[in-house]
Design a protein around this motif. Structure first.
Motif, mmCIF file in Angstrom:
data_model
loop_
_atom_site.group_PDB
_atom_site.id
_atom_site.type_symbol
_atom_site.label_atom_id
_atom_site.label_comp_id
_atom_site.label_asym_id
_atom_site.label_seq_id
_atom_site.Cartn_x
_atom_site.Cartn_y
_atom_site.Cartn_z
ATOM 1 N N THR A 1 1.331 -0.901 -0.073
ATOM 2 C CA THR A 1 0.114 -0.263 -0.140
ATOM 3 C C THR A 1 1.286 1.169 -0.119
ATOM 4 O O THR A 1 1.638 1.348 0.783
ATOM 5 N N MET A 2 0.928 2.130 -1.156
ATOM 6 C CA MET A 2 1.366 3.304 -0.980
ATOM 7 C C MET A 2 0.996 4.512 -2.110
ATOM 8 O O MET A 2 -0.126 4.850 -2.486
ATOM 9 N N LYS A 3 1.514 5.335 -1.866
ATOM 10 C CA LYS A 3 1.104 6.907 -2.775
ATOM 11 C C LYS A 3 2.461 7.082 -3.555
ATOM 12 O O LYS A 3 3.749 6.625 -3.070
ATOM 13 N N GLY A 4 2.229 8.092 -4.807
ATOM 14 C CA GLY A 4 3.780 8.448 -5.178
ATOM 15 C C GLY A 4 4.420 7.772 -5.922
ATOM 16 O O GLY A 4 5.595 8.092 -6.499
ATOM 17 N N VAL A 5 3.194 6.910 -6.447
ATOM 18 C CA VAL A 5 4.510 5.415 -7.487
ATOM 19 C C VAL A 5 4.779 5.917 -8.047
ATOM 20 O O VAL A 5 3.378 6.006 -9.443
ATOM 21 N N SER A 6 5.790 6.181 -9.607
ATOM 22 C CA SER A 6 5.779 6.357 -10.626
ATOM 23 C C SER A 6 6.821 5.672 -11.383
ATOM 24 O O SER A 6 6.592 5.574 -12.574
ATOM 25 N N SER A 7 7.457 4.349 -10.926
ATOM 26 C CA SER A 7 7.701 3.037 -11.921
ATOM 27 C C SER A 7 8.093 1.979 -10.580
ATOM 28 O O SER A 7 8.243 2.354 -9.506
ATOM 29 N N VAL A 8 7.691 0.931 -11.677
ATOM 30 C CA VAL A 8 8.385 -0.560 -10.825
ATOM 31 C C VAL A 8 8.647 -1.670 -11.629
ATOM 32 O O VAL A 8 8.279 -1.671 -12.704
ATOM 33 N N VAL A 9 9.504 -1.995 -10.911
ATOM 34 C CA VAL A 9 10.170 -2.984 -12.038
ATOM 35 C C VAL A 9 10.487 -4.107 -10.493
ATOM 36 O O VAL A 9 10.960 -4.299 -9.357
ATOM 37 N N TYR A 10 10.429 -5.672 -11.273
ATOM 38 C CA TYR A 10 10.876 -6.826 -9.964
ATOM 39 C C TYR A 10 12.317 -7.190 -10.410
ATOM 40 O O TYR A 10 12.234 -7.756 -11.776
ATOM 41 N N THR B 1 12.870 8.472 -10.750
ATOM 42 C CA THR B 1 12.331 7.362 -12.014
ATOM 43 C C THR B 1 11.173 7.534 -13.003
ATOM 44 O O THR B 1 10.400 7.637 -11.673
ATOM 45 N N PHE B 2 10.617 7.515 -13.451
ATOM 46 C CA PHE B 2 9.954 7.331 -14.059
ATOM 47 C C PHE B 2 9.173 5.867 -15.120
ATOM 48 O O PHE B 2 8.747 5.488 -15.832
ATOM 49 N N GLY B 3 10.572 4.616 -14.810
ATOM 50 C CA GLY B 3 10.854 3.892 -15.856
ATOM 51 C C GLY B 3 12.020 2.662 -15.030
ATOM 52 O O GLY B 3 13.721 3.788 -15.433
ATOM 53 N N MET B 4 11.979 1.826 -15.238
ATOM 54 C CA MET B 4 13.252 1.271 -14.801
ATOM 55 C C MET B 4 12.746 -0.360 -15.616
ATOM 56 O O MET B 4 12.196 -0.992 -16.059
ATOM 57 N N ALA B 5 14.474 -0.986 -15.921
ATOM 58 C CA ALA B 5 14.807 -2.203 -16.644
ATOM 59 C C ALA B 5 15.731 -2.413 -16.004
ATOM 60 O O ALA B 5 16.914 -1.545 -15.883
ATOM 61 N N VAL B 6 15.312 -4.418 -16.314
ATOM 62 C CA VAL B 6 16.220 -4.517 -15.250
ATOM 63 C C VAL B 6 16.986 -5.671 -16.393
ATOM 64 O O VAL B 6 16.697 -6.701 -17.338
ATOM 65 N N ASP B 7 19.194 -5.995 -16.530
ATOM 66 C CA ASP B 7 19.664 -7.125 -17.451
ATOM 67 C C ASP B 7 20.333 -7.841 -16.393
ATOM 68 O O ASP B 7 20.965 -7.408 -15.460
ATOM 69 N N GLU B 8 19.437 -8.975 -15.605
ATOM 70 C CA GLU B 8 19.854 -9.890 -14.363
ATOM 71 C C GLU B 8 21.008 -10.698 -14.627
ATOM 72 O O GLU B 8 22.177 -9.974 -13.888
ATOM 73 N N GLU B 9 21.296 -10.995 -15.731
ATOM 74 C CA GLU B 9 22.299 -12.012 -16.314
ATOM 75 C C GLU B 9 23.601 -10.703 -15.895
ATOM 76 O O GLU B 9 25.080 -11.207 -15.577
ATOM 77 N N ARG B 10 23.853 -9.540 -16.468
ATOM 78 C CA ARG B 10 24.649 -8.546 -16.002
ATOM 79 C C ARG B 10 25.063 -7.530 -14.340
ATOM 80 O O ARG B 10 25.320 -6.523 -14.409
ATOM 81 N N ASP B 11 23.321 -8.125 -13.795
ATOM 82 C CA ASP B 11 23.545 -7.197 -12.711
ATOM 83 C C ASP B 11 22.608 -5.612 -12.961
ATOM 84 O O ASP B 11 23.558 -4.638 -12.215
ATOM 85 N N ILE B 12 22.210 -5.607 -13.620
ATOM 86 C CA ILE B 12 22.211 -3.887 -14.041
ATOM 87 C C ILE B 12 20.943 -3.547 -14.267
ATOM 88 O O ILE B 12 20.228 -4.252 -14.471
#
Length: 411
Positions: A185-194, A230-241
């Protein structure tokens, strides 16, 4: 990649033969492999038979709909002719009766198409599950990435820029059922990545600007970094970035580890236009694609090679199909696609809302809608880009005073 799989296969069979040398003969091993191959062949025939039955059912349904449509038209035409003989106008009858009936039949036919499409997806999942059940355990090690993709059947739905606390939702894309995350439960969410490796969410918040980390099923959060919007995130898990598009402290594309360490801006976009929003990765070529509202652009992992690929308005969402080498992005409500080998854009279809974020799963684009003003509900929509079918709304979600919805696939 071919050499790697061949070596793995050779090592597997070598180890199998070595192990069996202590207990069984080589002939016995070959016989077992032949039996396994025959089982896979039989399962494939069974699946093909199921597919043929489904296609036959769909064709029968279409034929019945056409027959019903023809019969209804004939009945109403006869009734109209009788009324004409009585002095009534044929045009009025057609407008009030026949056209109305046709619209109802067309609506029913569209609903049948949606149900057929959902059934086809369920059949595809059944095929995948049957193949996975028939595969030996070592296949999970060799194709772990594909196994992970097969599990991503749920969408995490987060309220975008809500001024009040709102609970995150979970949408099952196959059953179209909606549930609530009691601990998120949150407010002010601008971006999410798993982050699959740690099984945690990275969540961008504003006012105050910070990045927090939270598990899916627990009620605690940990601050990862402060002073970042931040408004956007993307993950490259193989490179831990993790790559981020930031507005604060300045307009950048930045990077950090999946745990928030070694944060650094790789490209300063202060003079490039509006703040960047959506972001996606070509992990094979180590390229970043992003949108900033008026441009869709690319830059390398090292921050070099910044180039504009397309221009428009309300350009917020972008997703890259790695296998096909195709970018999907929006220009207002229009869904566009671009083959990266030619950088030529074509129009796909018109969506029901301006997308804020997009995700791709088995040939279908899923998107969370955005509104320039505060609203009390948002929607998650989808469109099958494999066959360019008509977009439709999966679920409308009611939340107080939000700007839209941010979506993220989770296992």
């Amino acid at each position: 990649m071919t050499d790697f799989r061949d070596i793995s296969l050779l090592m597997f069979f070598t180890s199998l033969i070595c192990c069996c040398g202590c207990e069984e003969s080589l002939t016995s091993v070959i016989q077992r492999l032949n039996q396994f191959d025959r089982k896979l062949h039989d399962n494939k025939k069974e699946i093909l038979g199921m597919e043929e039955n489904v296609l036959n059912l769909i064709e029968v349904s279409k034929t019945e709909m056409r027959t019903a449509l023809k019969e209804n038209i004939q009945v109403h035409v006869r009734e109209a002719m009788v009324q004409v003989l009585k002095g009534d106008a044929l045009q009025d009858l057609v407008s009030s009766e026949v056209v109305s009936e046709l619209r109802q039949l067309q609506k029913g036919y569209r609903e049948m198409e949606i149900q057929s499409r959902n059934f086809s997806k369920l059949l595809k999942d059944l095929q995948d599950n049957m193949v996975i059940l028939q595969q030996p355990k070592y296949a999970d090690v060799w194709s772990g990435r594909d196994s992970c993709e097969n599990e991503r059947r749920r969408i995490l739905v987060a309220p975008l820029w809500s001024y009040t606390n709102q609970q995150f939702r979970q949408l099952n894309i196959h059953t179209n059922s909606l549930s609530v995350y009691q601990h998120l439960t949150m407010k002010g969410v601008s971006s999410v990545v798993y982050i699959a490796r740690t099984r945690k969410l990275l969540i961008g918040l504003d006012h105050p600007d910070k990045l927090v980390s939270s598990p899916l099923d627990a009620s605690y959060t940990a601050v990862v970094r402060e002073g970042i919007r931040t408004f956007g995130m993307a993950v490259d898990e193989e490179r831990d970035i993790v790559f981020l598009t930031t507005e604060v402290p300045r307009h950048t594309i930045s990077r950090m580890s999946t745990e928030g360490k070694d944060f650094t801006a790789i490209t300063d976009l202060s003079g490039y236009g509006k703040w960047p929003v959506g972001i996606t990765l070509d992990k094979k070529r180590k390229k970043i694609y992003a949108c900033n509202g008026v441009k869709m652009f690319t830059v390398n992992y090292d921050g070099q090679g910044l180039a504009t690929l397309a221009r428009g308005s309300f350009m917020y969402a972008v997703i890259f199909a790695q296998t096909a080498g195709v970018l999907y992005y929006n220009n207002e409500k229009t869904l566009m696609k671009m083959t990266v080998s030619s950088n030529v854009s074509t129009e796909v279809t018109t969506l029901s809302a301006i997308p804020w974020s997009m995700r791709l799963y088995r040939g279908t684009i899923y998107y969370g809608g955005f509104s320039p003003v505060n609203v009390n509900s948002g929607s998650v929509g989808s469109v099958d880009v494999t066959f360019n079918t008509v977009p439709y709304i999966l679920k409308s979600i009611h939340m107080a005073k939000i700007r839209g919805l941010h979506i993220q696939f989770i296992p």
